[in-house]
Design an enzyme around this catalytic site. Structure first.
Site, PDB file in Angstrom:
ATOM      1  NE  ARG A 176      -3.301  -2.887   0.338  1.00 27.65           N
ATOM      2  CZ  ARG A 176      -3.898  -3.524   1.348  1.00 27.65           C
ATOM      3  NH1 ARG A 176      -3.313  -3.588   2.531  1.00 27.65           N
ATOM      4  NH2 ARG A 176      -5.061  -4.118   1.154  1.00 27.65           N
ATOM      5  CG  ASP A 205      -2.955  -5.961  -0.846  1.00 30.30           C
ATOM      6  OD1 ASP A 205      -4.024  -5.838  -1.483  1.00 30.30           O
ATOM      7  OD2 ASP A 205      -2.914  -6.387   0.319  1.00 30.30           O
ATOM      8  CG  HIS A 280      -6.044  -8.355  -0.940  1.00 31.70           C
ATOM      9  ND1 HIS A 280      -6.234  -7.032  -0.604  1.00 31.70           N
ATOM     10  CD2 HIS A 280      -6.863  -9.069  -0.133  1.00 31.70           C
ATOM     11  CE1 HIS A 280      -7.123  -6.958   0.382  1.00 31.70           C
ATOM     12  NE2 HIS A 280      -7.533  -8.180   0.672  1.00 31.70           N
ATOM     13  CG  ASP A 344      -6.647 -11.363   2.834  1.00 33.40           C
ATOM     14  OD1 ASP A 344      -5.933 -11.797   1.914  1.00 33.40           O
ATOM     15  OD2 ASP A 344      -6.576 -10.182   3.242  1.00 33.40           O
ATOM     16  CD  GLU A 345     -10.080  -8.105   3.558  1.00 27.92           C
ATOM     17  OE1 GLU A 345     -10.683  -7.524   4.472  1.00 27.92           O
ATOM     18  OE2 GLU A 345      -9.097  -7.606   2.989  1.00 27.92           O
ATOM     19  CD1 TRP A 411      -7.601 -12.775   8.599  1.00 30.47           C
ATOM     20  CD2 TRP A 411      -8.304 -10.667   8.919  1.00 30.47           C
ATOM     21  NE1 TRP A 411      -8.503 -12.475   7.600  1.00 30.47           N
ATOM     22  CE2 TRP A 411      -8.944 -11.191   7.773  1.00 30.47           C
ATOM     23  CE3 TRP A 411      -8.581  -9.358   9.315  1.00 30.47           C
ATOM     24  CZ2 TRP A 411      -9.854 -10.433   7.010  1.00 30.47           C
ATOM     25  CZ3 TRP A 411      -9.483  -8.606   8.558  1.00 30.47           C
ATOM     26  CH2 TRP A 411     -10.112  -9.149   7.429  1.00 30.47           C
ATOM     27  CE1 TYR A 436      -5.041  -7.826  11.869  1.00 31.01           C
ATOM     28  CE2 TYR A 436      -6.003  -6.307  10.280  1.00 31.01           C
ATOM     29  CZ  TYR A 436      -5.563  -7.572  10.617  1.00 31.01           C
ATOM     30  OH  TYR A 436      -5.645  -8.594   9.694  1.00 31.01           O
ATOM     31  CG  ASP A 438      -4.314  -1.208  10.231  1.00 28.51           C
ATOM     32  OD1 ASP A 438      -4.396  -1.970  11.225  1.00 28.51           O
ATOM     33  OD2 ASP A 438      -5.069  -1.316   9.245  1.00 28.51           O
ATOM     34  CD1 TRP A 486      -3.609  -4.617   8.431  1.00 34.28           C
ATOM     35  CD2 TRP A 486      -2.853  -5.245   6.429  1.00 34.28           C
ATOM     36  NE1 TRP A 486      -3.740  -5.980   8.344  1.00 34.28           N
ATOM     37  CE2 TRP A 486      -3.281  -6.390   7.133  1.00 34.28           C
ATOM     38  CE3 TRP A 486      -2.328  -5.401   5.140  1.00 34.28           C
ATOM     39  CZ2 TRP A 486      -3.216  -7.679   6.585  1.00 34.28           C
ATOM     40  CZ3 TRP A 486      -2.257  -6.683   4.603  1.00 34.28           C
ATOM     41  CH2 TRP A 486      -2.696  -7.797   5.303  1.00 34.28           C
ATOM     42  CD  GLU A 488      -4.802  -0.455   3.953  1.00 34.25           C
ATOM     43  OE1 GLU A 488      -3.979  -0.469   4.892  1.00 34.25           O
ATOM     44  OE2 GLU A 488      -5.559  -1.414   3.687  1.00 34.25           O
TER      45      GLU A 488
HETATM   46  C1  ACM Z   1      -6.541  -8.856   6.429  1.00 34.43           C
HETATM   47  O1  ACM Z   1      -6.516  -7.984   7.297  1.00 34.43           O
HETATM   48  N1  ACM Z   1      -7.239  -8.687   5.306  1.00 34.43           N
HETATM   49  C2  ACM Z   1      -5.835 -10.118   6.574  1.00 34.43           C
END
Ligand code: ACM
Ligand code: ZN
Length: 773
Positions: A176, A205, A280, A344-345, A411, A436, A438, A486, A488
């Site tokens: 990011r 990502d 991602h 993920d996601e 997570w 986390y 962030d 993370w 961002e």
């Molecule tokens: C994550 O925070 N998407 C692993």
């Protein structure tokens, strides 16, 4: 700031011992010992060992490199460098001793006036013994130039130490925002300093592919760069236009990666690469569009993308061929036992209509796209394990069935880890609730922009990778935990440091030290000493735990009290009310009662001087305070605020919408009637609202005020309207309706919810107070 660097004490000691024998008169107390993470067993003895020109290090093959870490520091700060020899002189030496029966990360450290001994089974234990010795030395050992007049004394101690968990990690997201190699090396140094041993390297990502892959040069030629929209909020950045030039980015060459991995190995840190899939990966698809279901060209996004639908096609064989070729190069570069493949996601809408994916589902007898993802991950797991490595993935890899040899990184909470360990898989715990980094670490108004959630230092310190409900067998599968940073909202290395420290120090203790050794007050004191060392190292650690916050509360008699605090205990907070100047401030000892509109100003003091960090908040009294409020529709049960007193209790919410001050409705409007008990002149009503579009919370579109003498027939006094506007950040605002003064006993306030988000979901309406004036 309350910083008590140990070397100030030592400067005084230095003057005192000059002229006497090397060390015997020096005494230390427990408060001079500030090791993070806290050792398993530590006994302070009388006396000290003092390093001087004649001190020698006695090292073997394995410990020689470790000895030189410290001897080279002495060369810099003392102007002389202890020799490294292979046999011990009579006294004045530091010896590494082998005990092959010890666990590989365990060590003992024995410091006497005569000599120092570090005993371990091998490299890792020697290293941790040395890192402990480093933290026992004056902080001036960290300097980059000659330090005059320092006595390089270490307290006499016996330490017996070993870790609770084998996985003590940090994930760095370099996609990011890209961080240069030299910064990554610094992070590795600091991991080692606090006995952490895994760097999880998030190299892929949507917003950037950061590792050179020789077979697919476009991954970095195209995928490592994006159109620079750094001046905009991450989630407000538009989809780039193909005509725009991609200038923001960077990547690590294979040479860089080899250097990072080798450097980390010397510091006892294993670098675990993460190559995301199947989602991602827009950076990869921008480089090679044929990897997606549709095969259409896309750009590397400049900011947030949600949901993530541009993902690898799980039907085409060529996708797997690509990924196996990528992973083969990755495994060549990273000797780590684990290879992280993300997982993920993934929003799998494209898989539902893709002929290749549908064909795969049919041929493999899969039930749905979840099972198709499971097929995808299981196939990768077979490949990774065929190379003698262990596949690691985020907890979504449990969905549709977990691959047989996979290890799970939990997570979204601890549930994934709980389930995977129950199925007999190893797990690494990294729940958003505690790991986390962030998230904000202090009140949003006093912090740089971060992900809109809250993780203060003390909460990190409460982390425990195992939970009571786990069986003995499950606990045995918990490898440990890690922080995830993370990036961002983290554009620079100094901001990255700000988010990491001191939270990483807290985490290191939760993973290394036995639970019974953990003590928040004691940690607070030790970490403030560490700050002195970090100042010398030039680390931009956060001082958020010194931020003054107010906890206002209201009792049954509508008496409002304001309690002031900092996260660190025992700070000297002083305050004044209203217009008084801060130099008149009095020491805060107990909650302050207020009975009218009052401004509270406070600051931290040190040696009777304000040291910045000024807090100021006005508590607005109004005609509605403590009065009865009738609701047309009750609030959503998840956000009750303070119940029927919420709108008239003087207390205001923060940008943390979970702070207990907010009452909320989803998809519905709010309508209340406040009974002032007696008629009174009213000229203004203000509604406190919050907006956090990322969380589905929107400002009201209309506020209407109606007044009545009898509570039955109301007449409209005024209204305001506002248009929807896209807003990437969390905000709080009072919506004020002014009108010519009128007498009334009843005030009806109607607040209209926006209703729908631009994507069609129901919107939340959050209100904390209705101010009647
Ligand atoms: C994550 O925070 N998407 C692993
Ligand atoms: Zn497909």
């Amino acid at each position: 700031m309350k910083i008590k660097p140990i070397y100030f004490t030592l400067l005084v000691l230095a003057a005192w011992i000059s002229g006497c024998d090397r060390s015997e008169k020096i005494t230390f107390t427990k408060s001079d010992i500030n090791i993070i993470p806290q050792p398993r067993e530590l006994h302070l003895q009388d006396g000290a060992f003092v390093f001087d020109k004649k001190t020698v290090f006695v090292a073997g093959e394995e410990s020689h490199k470790i000895a030189s870490i410290l001897t080279s520091k002495f060369r810099t700060v003392a102007g002389w460098e202890p020799a490294i020899t292979s046999s011990a002189p009579e006294s004045n030496y530091v010896e590494f001793r082998e005990d092959s029966g010890m666990d590989h990360e365990a060590y003992t450290l024995e410091v006497t006036a005569d000599h120092i001994a570090i005993t371990a089974a091998g490299y890792s234990g020697y290293l941790y013994g040395l890192e402990t010795l480093r933290l026992l030395l004056p902080a001036a050992i960290e300097s980059r130039d000659l330090q005059e007049g320092v006595t390089w004394a270490v307290p006499a101690v016996t330490i017996n130490d070993s870790p609770e968990y084998p996985w003590r990690g940090l994930m760095l997201d370099v996609s990011r925002h890209f961080f240069p190699k030299d910064y990554v090396l610094k992070v590795i140094d600091r991991l080692a300093m606090h006995k952490m041993n895994v760097l999880h390297f998030h190299l892929v990502d949507d917003q950037g592919w950061r590792i050179e892959i020789k077979k697919y040069p476009k991954l970095t030629g195209v995928g490592a760069y994006r159109v620079d929209k750094e001046d905009m909020h991450w989630n407000a950045r538009p989809v780039p236009d193909p005509s725009e030039k991609a200038t923001y980015g960077g990547f690590y060459t294979q040479e860089d990666i080899r250097e990072i991995v080798a450097y980390a190995k010397d510091k006892g840190v294993e670098v675990v690469p993460e190559i995301e899939m199947p989602a991602h990966v827009m950076s990869a698809i921008a480089s090679y569009p044929e990897l997606s279901c549709k095969g259409e060209p896309i750009m590397v996004p400049s900011g947030g993308v949600w949901p993530i639908t541009d993902i690898y096609c799980a039907g085409k064989e060529s996708t797997f061929e690509f990924l196996e070729n990528v992973l083969a190069e990755v495994m060549e570069l990273f000797p780590s036992r684990y290879i992280h493949v993300g997982g993920d996601e993934a929003t799998k809408t494209n898989w539902k209509t893709c002929p290749h994916c549908q064909k795969r589902i049919k041929e493999e007898g899969l039930a749905d796209v979840d099972e198709l993802q499971s097929y995808f991950m299981k196939r990768m797991e077979r490949f990774v394990s065929s190379k003698g490595r262990i596949m690691l993935g985020w907890d979504e890899i449990l969905e549709g069935g977990l691959a047989p040899g996979a290890t799970v990184m939990s997570w979204r909470g601890i549930e994934g880890g709980w389930e995977a360990s129950a199925q007999g898989h190893d797990v690494v715990m990294t729940p958003v609730s505690h790991c986390y980094f962030d998230y904000y670490q202090g009140p949003q108004d006093s912090e740089p922009m971060a992900f809109n959630a809250y993780l203060p230092l003390s909460k990190v310190y409460e982390f425990d990778p195992v939970v009571d409900s786990m069986s003995v067998e499950q606990v045995a599968h918990v490898l440990g935990g890690q922080a995830n940073l993370w990036s961002e909202y983290i554009p620079t290395t100094s901001h990255s440091e700000y988010m990491l420290y001191p939270r990483l120090n807290a985490l290191s203790e939760t993973l290394w030290s036995p639970k019974e050794k953990r003590d928040w007050e004691d940690f607070s004191s030790r970490v403030q000493h560490l700050f002195g060392r970090y100042d010398i190292l030039g680390i931009n650690y956060a001082k958020s735990a010194y931020t003054i916050t107010a906890d206002a509360s209201v009792d049954a008699n509508q008496e409002v009290t304001v309690a002031l605090k900092t996260e660190f205990p025992d700070t000297d907070i002083r305050y004044v009310l209203n217009d008084e100047a801060l130099d008149k401030a009095v020491k805060y000892t107990e909650p302050v009662q207020i009975t009218e509109t009052t401004t509270v100003k406070a600051s931290l003091f040190e040696n009777d001087k304000s040291v910045g960090n000024v807090f100021e908040r006005t508590f607005t009294w109004h005609k509605g305070v403590g009065k009865k409020v009738a609701y047309t529709r009750e609030w959503n049960k998840n956000y009750p605020g303070a119940g029927t007193s919420n709108m008239v209790n003087v207390l205001r919410g923060s940008k943390d919408f979970h702070d207990g001050q907010w009452q909320a409705w989803i998809g519905h409007d709010m309508e209340v009637v406040i009974d002032l008990e007696n008629a009174s002149g009213i000229r203004k009503v203000a509604v406190g609202a919050m907006e956090n579009q990322g969380a589905g919370i929107y400002y009201p579109v209309r506020v209407e005020v109606y007044l009545s003498e009898n509570g039955k027939s109301f007449t409209k006094a005024g209204e305001i309207q506002r248009d929807y506007a896209k807003n990437g950040s969390a905000d709080i605002k009072d919506f004020e309706v002014d009108f010519p003064e009128q007498s009334a006993r009843y005030v009806k306030v109607k607040v209209t919810n926006q209703g729908k988000t631009p994507l069609g979901g129901n919107t939340w309406l959050f209100v904390d107070e209705i101010v009647v004036e």
